[in-house]
Motif scaffolding. Structure first.
Motif, PDB file in Angstrom:
ATOM      1  N   LYS A 238       2.037  40.406  17.970  1.00  0.00           N
ATOM      2  CA  LYS A 238       1.453  39.507  17.688  1.00  0.00           C
ATOM      3  C   LYS A 238       0.006  39.745  17.420  1.00  0.00           C
ATOM      4  O   LYS A 238      -0.784  39.400  18.096  1.00  0.00           O
ATOM      5  CB  LYS A 238       1.558  38.550  19.021  1.00  0.00           C
ATOM      6  CG  LYS A 238       3.195  38.258  19.483  1.00  0.00           C
ATOM      7  CD  LYS A 238       3.290  37.940  21.016  1.00  0.00           C
ATOM      8  CE  LYS A 238       2.942  38.946  21.908  1.00  0.00           C
ATOM      9  NZ  LYS A 238       2.960  38.814  23.299  1.00  0.00           N
ATOM     10  N   PRO A 239      -0.073  40.328  16.008  1.00  0.00           N
ATOM     11  CA  PRO A 239      -1.615  40.792  15.827  1.00  0.00           C
ATOM     12  C   PRO A 239      -2.565  39.371  16.038  1.00  0.00           C
ATOM     13  O   PRO A 239      -3.753  39.748  16.591  1.00  0.00           O
ATOM     14  CB  PRO A 239      -1.499  41.277  14.663  1.00  0.00           C
ATOM     15  CG  PRO A 239      -0.221  40.642  13.896  1.00  0.00           C
ATOM     16  CD  PRO A 239       0.708  40.321  14.926  1.00  0.00           C
ATOM     17  N   LYS A 240      -2.202  38.193  15.625  1.00  0.00           N
ATOM     18  CA  LYS A 240      -3.317  37.307  15.554  1.00  0.00           C
ATOM     19  C   LYS A 240      -3.566  36.760  16.882  1.00  0.00           C
ATOM     20  O   LYS A 240      -4.705  36.188  17.233  1.00  0.00           O
ATOM     21  CB  LYS A 240      -2.709  36.188  14.703  1.00  0.00           C
ATOM     22  CG  LYS A 240      -2.589  36.651  13.401  1.00  0.00           C
ATOM     23  CD  LYS A 240      -4.095  36.465  12.677  1.00  0.00           C
ATOM     24  CE  LYS A 240      -3.859  37.041  11.054  1.00  0.00           C
ATOM     25  NZ  LYS A 240      -5.212  37.354  10.472  1.00  0.00           N
TER      26      LYS A 240
ATOM     27  N   ILE B  73      -3.769  38.255  19.842  1.00  0.00           N
ATOM     28  CA  ILE B  73      -4.196  39.133  20.959  1.00  0.00           C
ATOM     29  C   ILE B  73      -5.622  38.776  21.376  1.00  0.00           C
ATOM     30  O   ILE B  73      -5.847  38.848  22.498  1.00  0.00           O
ATOM     31  CB  ILE B  73      -4.184  40.475  20.517  1.00  0.00           C
ATOM     32  CG1 ILE B  73      -4.697  41.676  21.699  1.00  0.00           C
ATOM     33  CG2 ILE B  73      -5.042  41.022  19.220  1.00  0.00           C
ATOM     34  CD1 ILE B  73      -4.251  42.992  21.640  1.00  0.00           C
ATOM     35  N   ARG B  74      -6.377  38.251  20.486  1.00  0.00           N
ATOM     36  CA  ARG B  74      -7.982  38.204  20.702  1.00  0.00           C
ATOM     37  C   ARG B  74      -8.082  36.905  21.831  1.00  0.00           C
ATOM     38  O   ARG B  74      -8.738  36.796  22.772  1.00  0.00           O
ATOM     39  CB  ARG B  74      -8.831  37.838  19.817  1.00  0.00           C
ATOM     40  CG  ARG B  74     -10.204  37.903  20.053  1.00  0.00           C
ATOM     41  CD  ARG B  74     -11.154  37.664  18.764  1.00  0.00           C
ATOM     42  NE  ARG B  74     -12.455  37.584  19.551  1.00  0.00           N
ATOM     43  CZ  ARG B  74     -13.714  37.115  19.215  1.00  0.00           C
ATOM     44  NH1 ARG B  74     -13.409  36.441  17.821  1.00  0.00           N
ATOM     45  NH2 ARG B  74     -14.808  36.999  19.908  1.00  0.00           N
TER      46      ARG B  74
ATOM     47  N   ALA C 235      -5.651  35.743  23.748  1.00  0.00           N
ATOM     48  CA  ALA C 235      -4.922  36.056  25.020  1.00  0.00           C
ATOM     49  C   ALA C 235      -5.887  37.089  25.976  1.00  0.00           C
ATOM     50  O   ALA C 235      -6.166  36.874  27.176  1.00  0.00           O
ATOM     51  CB  ALA C 235      -3.515  36.774  24.702  1.00  0.00           C
ATOM     52  N   LEU C 236      -6.665  37.692  25.155  1.00  0.00           N
ATOM     53  CA  LEU C 236      -7.665  38.824  25.803  1.00  0.00           C
ATOM     54  C   LEU C 236      -8.583  37.724  26.418  1.00  0.00           C
ATOM     55  O   LEU C 236      -9.214  38.319  27.575  1.00  0.00           O
ATOM     56  CB  LEU C 236      -8.355  39.783  24.789  1.00  0.00           C
ATOM     57  CG  LEU C 236      -7.443  41.012  24.821  1.00  0.00           C
ATOM     58  CD1 LEU C 236      -8.183  41.979  23.694  1.00  0.00           C
ATOM     59  CD2 LEU C 236      -7.270  41.842  26.082  1.00  0.00           C
ATOM     60  N   ALA C 237      -9.101  36.941  25.628  1.00  0.00           N
ATOM     61  CA  ALA C 237     -10.280  36.115  26.156  1.00  0.00           C
ATOM     62  C   ALA C 237     -10.019  35.365  27.315  1.00  0.00           C
ATOM     63  O   ALA C 237     -10.594  35.168  28.456  1.00  0.00           O
ATOM     64  CB  ALA C 237     -10.644  35.334  25.019  1.00  0.00           C
TER      65      ALA C 237
ATOM     66  N   THR D  38      -9.723  37.738  30.241  1.00  0.00           N
ATOM     67  CA  THR D  38     -11.213  38.100  30.771  1.00  0.00           C
ATOM     68  C   THR D  38     -11.758  37.100  31.340  1.00  0.00           C
ATOM     69  O   THR D  38     -12.621  37.256  32.487  1.00  0.00           O
ATOM     70  CB  THR D  38     -12.081  38.542  29.414  1.00  0.00           C
ATOM     71  OG1 THR D  38     -11.352  39.472  28.470  1.00  0.00           O
ATOM     72  CG2 THR D  38     -13.241  38.948  29.712  1.00  0.00           C
TER      73      THR D  38
END
Lengths: 446, 300
Positions: A5-7, A9-10, A12-14, A17
């Protein structure tokens, strides 16, 4: 990583975090390239050809960093030209007299001298603006406009260049387009090509002659010339020390490409002597030159810069060709030698070699049909130009640099071409042009 | 513990100290030396607290307890639980490339610039002791198999930067820039809406210069982190083995940049994106482009 799910990931990471830091959504990052710094470059160039043209050229360049990778560049140039330039005629054992297109400003050339037009004098003002701005993540655009004016020549132009960075900015593709529109309004109007040049017999008659000749022509509105040029390039960072660039450009000029001040001598087919004018008012027969009204130019340019521990070497090569059959090679080598403590020396060597345009003639021959196009402008002839120079630069204080450049240039061509006839074999039909170039520059960084 | 060294610069104060084996500094947008001293002290305490807690060289912390439990269940504190949740999430999001159990690979890979490459057999043996999917984790309880270990050092420094920012924000309404060994975050804009100036080394494509130059960025809000270290590698038969190890194969990632710097909202996020990018090797830039973040990779 084979991200499924390349799009996403950011995001989900945020979220993860935030959970980790136990905080509410953080303020988004705001980072911009800093400052509104202005950098000023000023330079005074002195160019002087032995016995010929002298130019004094002050330049002021201002580059403003507007932040967020936006820059504006403003440039002002004044060129003050004076001196003599070869008018295209061949030397002779007679005294030769020439006058301008409308008969004024006549000048006389002593026997056995290369005819130079000493009335050459002009002041040129030029201004340009270049606006650099990022248009998307990897694309930067450069939009420019320029204007220049002198007594008989006005040029306006616009350009757009786009660069695309890829491979983490190690590779940059460049594409650019430029248009310019020039107006040429020689004093008294542009002469008709291949008409006889008035040779300035004394008396009132010749003034009328000139006026009559040119009133009906282009006159005040002047001749025009349009130039369209495209450029494509690749810049590649090879390592931290080495960068290389290849450019291809193609340009088309159309309109008035002739030089209204250049002429050709018509000589006797056997003796090489001057022949009398067809018009009885003209002592000798000289014709105004005529060039094609289109020109397609192409060039390939290659550059490599390499930094050693401290020193830097800059090498460029350019191959140029056009549909006038001019082909040229230019090799330019500079070596920046660090003297330490913010001083450096930069020797420079440049070698340029070109083949003649297919309508280049040293002279025309009486009795032979006039070719479709002809010019005796030495700049269109076979020639080589060698330049050697040295630049000394020093950082003065924290924000400024001073440098001084001295160069010597020599242009040589075929002095005794095979087509020389009779007496012309005794003359140097392509005298060397030697010039010195001195330049002082000062750069200030706010 | 020494107090932070304080220095007055133009219109702000800097407090400096060492923690997590890195030079640390806090830039404090105030003229008040007492406030500066107090805030620098908060930063130092927080950095040392997290260093103490996550260090794998200590025998008196939760990491040591987990790693030496010999297959027994260990109940962890709330902060450690959050970090383990985060590690689990990163493992998922990276399809197993980011794995806090991969530290044991260091037993066979010693990145000292030498040519000592482990044998495939040695790597395979260690690989059997790696895999977050083999860890039993149900917050707050963790159980590792015997011979497995976890190491939260990969996120600890960035996490401590963000934690320090939160504490400084609570302590005073003064803009601070926290810089722990190059991992950086700011509490917010400076006075008059200015940002902090941060230099980033970038390869420069400007004609006539070939040197890597330092671009100065004004960081008003947010964070940046860098992953990578040029000096840590092995060289054998002309092949350069980067210190970035793929925990699924046990071998170094091919074609990783020398360093990756990312700007993001928090330092933890910037750091994990930089680490993921490194783990993507030759596709580092492609990965970062997909994420739509501002970044710099240095190769060569």
């Amino acid at each position: 990583m084979q991200l499924k799910k390349p799009k996403s990931i950011r995001g989900a990471l945020a979220t993860a975090t935030c959970a980790l830091l136990g905080s509410q959504t953080p303020q988004p990052a705001v980072a911009s390239e800093s400052g509104t710094n202005w950098e000023f470059d000023s330079a005074l160039l002195y160019y002087s050809e032995k016995d010929r043209v002298t130019a004094v050229e002050p330049v002021v360049n201002a580059r403003g960093d507007l932040g967020n990778d936006r820059f504006i560049n403003l440039r002002f140039v004044v060129d003050v030209l004076s001196g003599a330039s070869a008018n295209g005629a061949v030397p002779s054992d007679r005294t030769q007299t020439f006058s301008g297109p409308s008969g004024q400003k006549s000048y006389t050339v002593a026997p056995n001298q290369t005819p130079l037009d000493p009335t050459f004098e002009d002041t040129r003002f030029a201004a340009s603006v270049l606006w650099e701005t990022p248009t998307s993540e990897n694309v930067t655009s450069f939009l420019g406009a320029n204007f220049s004016t002198e007594a008989d020549y006005t040029s306006i132009g616009v350009s757009g260049t786009f660069t695309y960075d890829t491979n983490n900015k190690n590779t940059t593709y460049t594409a650019g387009v430029a248009f310019s529109h020039d107006t040429i309004s020689p004093e008294g109007g542009a002469p008709d090509p291949f008409t006889e040049v008035p040779t300035g017999l004394t008396g009132g008659g010749e003034d009328d002659e000139g006026d009559d000749d040119h009133e009906g022509e282009g006159g005040e509105s002047g001749e025009t010339k349009n130039v369209t040029e495209f450029l494509f390039g690749i810049t590649q960072i090879i390592s931290r020390q080495t960068i290389t660039q290849i450019n291809y450009s193609i340009g088309q000029s159309s309109g008035y490409l002739t030089d209204p001040y250049k002429l050709l001598t018509v000589v006797d087919p056997v003796t090489g002597d001057l022949v009398p004018g067809v018009d009885p008012n003209n002592t000798y027969r000289y014709l105004y030159e005529k060039r094609p009204d289109t020109r397609t130019r192409q060039s390939l340019y290659w550059k490599i810069n390499h930094q050693f521990t401290d020193d830097v070497v800059y090498l460029t090569y350019r191959y140029f060709w056009d549909d006038w059959d001019i082909k040229s090679h230019t090799v330019d080598l500079r070596y920046r030698y660090e003297l330490g403590q913010h001083h450096y020396l930069q020797p420079h060597v440049r070698y340029y070699q070109q083949t003649a345009a297919n309508f280049y003639h040293y002279f025309l021959v009486d009795g032979e049909p006039i070719p479709q196009y002809a010019s005796a402008d030495y700049r269109l002839g076979d020639m080589t130009t060698t330049t050697i120079g040295l630049l000394y630069g020093a950082q003065v204080g924290k924000h400024s640099e001073f440098n001084f450049r001295a160069e010597f240039m020599k242009q040589s061509g075929e002095s005794h071409p095979a087509e020389a006839i009779g007496k012309l074999r005794n003359y140097d039909l392509f005298p060397d042009v030697e010039a010195i170039i001195l330049q002082a520059s000062y750069n200030y960084n706010f | 513990m020494h107090d932070p060294q304080l220095q007055n610069c133009e219109d702000y104060w800097v407090g400096r100290f060492t923690a997590m084996a890195s030079p640390c500094e806090v830039l404090i947008d105030t003229q008040d030396p007492i406030l500066a001293k107090q805030l620098a002290g908060i930063a130092q305490q927080e950095a040392l607290r997290i260093e103490h807690k996550l260090s794998r060289y200590r025998q008196d912390n939760i990491i040591h307890t987990i790693n030496t439990a010999q297959g027994a269940i260990v109940k962890v504190d709330e902060e450690t639980a959050h970090m383990l949740d985060y590690a689990a999430e990163c493992y998922e999001l990276s399809d197993g490339l980011f794995d806090v159990t991969s530290g044991v690979l260091r037993e066979v890979w010693k990145f000292d610039g030498s040519d000592r490459i482990p044998s495939p057999g040695q790597v395979k043996k260690v690989l059997a002791r790696i895999g977050w999917n083999k860890v039993h984790w149900r917050s707050p309880n963790i159980r590792l198999r015997k011979n497995m270990q976890i190491d939260l050092g990969g996120i600890g420094k960035e996490y401590s930067v963000d934690r320090t920012v939160i504490l400084l924000r609570d302590a005073a309404n003064v803009s601070c820039l926290v810089n722990f060994g190059g991992d950086i975050a700011t509490t917010g804009p400076r006075r008059q809406g200015k940002g902090w100036l941060v230099g980033i080394e970038t390869p420069d494509a400007v004609p006539n210069t070939v040197t890597a130059s330092t671009k100065v960025y004004e960081l008003q809000q947010g964070a940046l982190a860098t992953s990578g270290d040029a000096r840590r590698y092995l060289l054998k038969d002309g092949i350069r083995y980067s210190h970035i190890l793929n925990p699924r194969t046990g071998w170094p990632v091919q074609g990783a940049p020398r360093s990756v710097t990312v700007i993001a909202d928090t330092c933890t996020e910037a750091g994990i994106l930089a680490t993921f990018a490194m783990l993507n090797g030759a596709q580092a830039e492609a990965f970062l482009n997909q994420q739509g973040v501002k970044y710099w990779c240095i190769r060569g």
